[in-house]
Design a protein around this motif. Sequence first.
Motif, PDB file in Angstrom:
ATOM      1  N   CYS A  17       4.823   2.408  -0.216  1.00 49.91           N
ATOM      2  CA  CYS A  17       5.630   1.485  -1.001  1.00 49.91           C
ATOM      3  C   CYS A  17       6.158   2.236  -2.215  1.00 49.91           C
ATOM      4  O   CYS A  17       5.387   2.723  -3.046  1.00 49.91           O
ATOM      5  CB  CYS A  17       4.801   0.282  -1.440  1.00 49.91           C
ATOM      6  SG  CYS A  17       5.739  -0.790  -2.560  1.00 49.91           S
ATOM      7  N   ASP A  20       5.359   0.502  -5.686  1.00 50.82           N
ATOM      8  CA  ASP A  20       3.973   0.658  -6.130  1.00 50.82           C
ATOM      9  C   ASP A  20       3.559   2.122  -6.202  1.00 50.82           C
ATOM     10  O   ASP A  20       2.508   2.439  -6.736  1.00 50.82           O
ATOM     11  CB  ASP A  20       3.012  -0.044  -5.148  1.00 50.82           C
ATOM     12  CG  ASP A  20       3.306  -1.521  -5.026  1.00 50.82           C
ATOM     13  OD1 ASP A  20       3.660  -2.130  -6.045  1.00 50.82           O
ATOM     14  OD2 ASP A  20       3.186  -2.050  -3.917  1.00 50.82           O
ATOM     15  N   HIS A  33       1.453  -7.223  -0.182  1.00 47.16           N
ATOM     16  CA  HIS A  33       2.854  -7.639  -0.138  1.00 47.16           C
ATOM     17  C   HIS A  33       3.110  -9.042   0.399  1.00 47.16           C
ATOM     18  O   HIS A  33       4.166  -9.603   0.159  1.00 47.16           O
ATOM     19  CB  HIS A  33       3.666  -6.621   0.672  1.00 47.16           C
ATOM     20  CG  HIS A  33       3.769  -5.310  -0.025  1.00 47.16           C
ATOM     21  ND1 HIS A  33       3.147  -4.181   0.431  1.00 47.16           N
ATOM     22  CD2 HIS A  33       4.390  -4.969  -1.176  1.00 47.16           C
ATOM     23  CE1 HIS A  33       3.390  -3.183  -0.413  1.00 47.16           C
ATOM     24  NE2 HIS A  33       4.136  -3.622  -1.383  1.00 47.16           N
ATOM     25  N   HIS A  42       9.391  -5.517  -1.852  1.00 45.76           N
ATOM     26  CA  HIS A  42       9.227  -4.066  -2.001  1.00 45.76           C
ATOM     27  C   HIS A  42       9.685  -3.373  -0.732  1.00 45.76           C
ATOM     28  O   HIS A  42       9.346  -3.801   0.371  1.00 45.76           O
ATOM     29  CB  HIS A  42       7.764  -3.694  -2.253  1.00 45.76           C
ATOM     30  CG  HIS A  42       7.305  -4.045  -3.629  1.00 45.76           C
ATOM     31  ND1 HIS A  42       5.998  -3.902  -4.010  1.00 45.76           N
ATOM     32  CD2 HIS A  42       7.975  -4.513  -4.706  1.00 45.76           C
ATOM     33  CE1 HIS A  42       5.874  -4.279  -5.278  1.00 45.76           C
ATOM     34  NE2 HIS A  42       7.056  -4.668  -5.715  1.00 45.76           N
TER      35      HIS A  42
END
Length: 109
Positions: A17, A20, A33, A42
């Motif tokens: 991700c 993140d 998520h 994301h």
Amino acid sequence: MRTLCDVCENAAAILFCAADEAALCRACDDKVHLCNKLASRHVRVGLAVPNAVPRCDICENEPAFFYCEVDGTSLCLQCDMSVHVGGKRTHGRYLLLRQRVEVCVSPLY
Ligand SMILES: [Zn+2]
Ligand SMILES: [Zn+2]
Ligand SMILES: [Zn+2]
Ligand SMILES: [Zn+2]
């Protein structure tokens, strides 16, 4: 050589991700998520599947067939032949692809 999930540090990561900056396994991806709307947007990119064929370290193009324990490199068939000539022929090499054993025409040791 696989990437571990940054969240549980236990399972192999299959996604990365960008928001993140974390690699995630399937379970943690769901956990992180799916629980909130913002996070579900994301963008995640798939990581190489664990046990996927590694690339040749020399040409970085072909899938690697051999791992040379002396050089510590993975090699495709072509690069193995060009690298392991002369005195280097004695290098101990492991086959990386079990299912392709039949292409190994010459004895390696
Ligand atoms: Zn995880
Ligand atoms: Zn995320
Ligand atoms: Zn190569
Ligand atoms: Zn070698």
